[in-house]
Design an enzyme around this catalytic site. Sequence first.
Site, PDB file in Angstrom:
ATOM      1  N   GLU A  44       1.415  -0.505  -5.187  1.00  0.00           N
ATOM      2  CA  GLU A  44       0.491   0.591  -5.468  1.00  0.00           C
ATOM      3  C   GLU A  44       1.356   1.861  -5.499  1.00  0.00           C
ATOM      4  OE1 GLU A  44      -3.207   3.203  -3.723  1.00  0.00           O
ATOM      5  OE2 GLU A  44      -1.874   2.101  -2.398  1.00  0.00           O
TER       6      GLU A  44
ATOM      7  N   ASP B   9       0.823  -1.208   0.000  1.00  0.00           N
ATOM      8  CA  ASP B   9       0.000   0.000   0.000  1.00  0.00           C
ATOM      9  C   ASP B   9       0.860   1.262   0.000  1.00  0.00           C
ATOM     10  OD1 ASP B   9      -2.627   1.418   0.494  1.00  0.00           O
ATOM     11  OD2 ASP B   9      -1.564   1.966   2.328  1.00  0.00           O
TER      12      ASP B   9
END
Length: 763
Positions: free
Chosen positions: A487, A434
């Site tokens: 990401e 993330d």
Amino acid sequence: MSMTTIAPEQVNSIVWNQHNDPFEILGSHAIEQDGKTVWAVRAYLPNASAAWVVLPEQRKEYPMQTVHHPHFFECTIDTPELANYQLRIKEGEHERVTYDPYAFPSPNLTDFDLHLFSEGNHHRIYEKLGAHPTQIGGVKGVYFAVWAPNARNVSLLGDFNLWDGRKHQMRKGRTGIWELFIPEIGVGEHYKYEIKNFEGHIYEKSDPYGFQQEPRPKTASIVTDLDSYSWDDKSWMEKRRHTDPLTQPVSVYEVHLGSWLHASSAEPAKLPNGETERVVVVSELKPGARFLTYRELADRLIPYVKELGYTHLELLPIAEHPFDGSWGYQVTGYYAPTSRFGTPEDFMYFVDKCHQNDIGVIVDWVPGHFPKDGHGLAFFDGSHLYEHADPRKGEHKEWGTLVFNYGRHEVSNFLAANALFWFDKYHIDGIRVDAVASMLYNDYCREPGEWLPNQYGGRENLEAADFLRQVNHTIFSYFPGILSIAEESTSWPMVSWPTYTGGLGFNLKWDMGWMHDMLDYFSMDPWFRQFHQNNITFSMWYNHSENFMLALSHDEVVHGKSNIIGKMPGDTWQKLANIRCLFSYMFAHPGKKTMFMSMEFGQWSEWNAWADLEWHLLQDEAHQQLKTFFRELNHLYRSEPVLYTQDFAEPGFEWIDCSDNRHSVVSFIRRDRDSDDFAIVVCNFTPQPHSHYRIGVPQKGFYTELFNSDARQYGGSNMGNLGGKWTDDWSLHSRPYSLDLCLPPLGVLILKLDKKKTAEALQ
């Protein structure tokens, strides 16, 4: 027996909990007395009124006396050996017999362990730090170890000592690791660490390496054995080890386990042995509801995903987190699957069942920041241990979280080992890391003056980049065939390149540019799309710079952005047709695929983490047809190697025509790696059908219409090409043959040369 010789200040250092090595005073010690060696036994027993040393093998016991303090007991014993003695303790009206924790050495950490940890290279440090059931000298118990180098003292708190930090004071090793073996406790014990800094401030902390935590709002860690589960996924794991996922179909269904579906809190959850499991209520925003357990999710979610044909499940973070509304992105227990849905063994069962049904499991992993909750990592040992002390490096003010100090070896080791841990203990198949951009840039979401440059004056966080390389190098060394997905939303180079080439070492990167271009394009009135053809074609200009994953994730259906169907223009029919068109283009476009739950049946409302998905919509034929569309799209994708074997190689994609902006049509070829098979893809991004639309093709013959997003069973207008078309000897688009096609409105066609039918006709 006579008393031992000990200074009052030594006793006070134990009584006041100020000694960093209580083994120097407590336990048994050989001393010289009257010209011979005897044993001195000392114990600090708060709340005790009397105590005896018991020698079970000799069937003897020796009374202990208090001289320096009413709860500091001591005696000497004249015996050649003193092993496995016990203490009989009288507390009020009650008596108990127990082994003395200070009679046992702390055997778990070797000098080599300490060396590896200090340099940040102990890949399985989770097998050393934390709480581990073990046996010493034939006595069962639990070994505890925690890294807190700047603490003055560390004690254990738990049910086993009535949460009294005076009773089990730990010993500090030379690298700042505190340890203690507590006999006669085991799996299921609740515990925390009581940490004091040099100013005397006390912090009660969960175990950073704890394998299980109490269900929120409680925060204690729980002693757990992660090696008791019997896995049944050997064939899956062996196949994965020998498979390159980049040449395989990867179609990911992203799920938030806490809101995919709920059960009634009045409905008990059953364990395999028939007992009732403790269940966790969702929130007052969802009265009368509870979370499904991992085992219930295995029974309900896995068949659903298998029916729809997805290859992988991606779980929003399932590491322990205190606040439901963070969706799991503010982690306090990096080594503990959240107790909201059950035990660690229950989560193992869930992953095992996924593998038995040929579904991989990807877990969102959050090494970029952590919350400030008092029981977590923040200010862990009374100092800025895991985070930077300077808020210009150590705080994300926008998120209210802290940033890991990746330059501290023990911190980077904590995180790198954590990534490995999920693959090792839970057999997961991939991580999606993330907010990588927030890690890579010191000025991420910071105004001028609120951040510090690196040693060369730049904005790049070089320590974070080195850390990511370390993580990826480590996990791929141990577990080939897995996925590591970034990401990452910037132009940082070589994110998905191997570390030996200077890359960050991921093997996939989310294509955020494609996502924004697609949503911008599909949200506009189709008439205006002719002026924005670049939105559709631009991704292929940079496609080979990284290994891209095309993702339409949870971030695109929250915070006022509307769900996918709400982004689409037109009436309901056009909205659904636009969805089919968008996802058909996505699955035909190079790159692996990720989509968020609820998109597959056209949920109208934004995702709400406390509510169920709008399953009632499946009672409507149009939404049921959309679900059918996704099922058949996934099965087509998985059955046609032309759509996945060369996602990242230039021969895998070739434009036929990308310049027909007047009609908002593009056409291209996808090619297989291991054969001469190819597919023709034609996309019409407007509601205007075209009855005679000609495209050039490379070979003569009959082209079967494999897929038509406008088919009747999907809720379309059923315009198409009657199963396929023969080529004409009419060159076009620099190719010797062409097809005269009917392009359906807001439709995507996928055609493939039928070699058998063509060969028979040309004989």
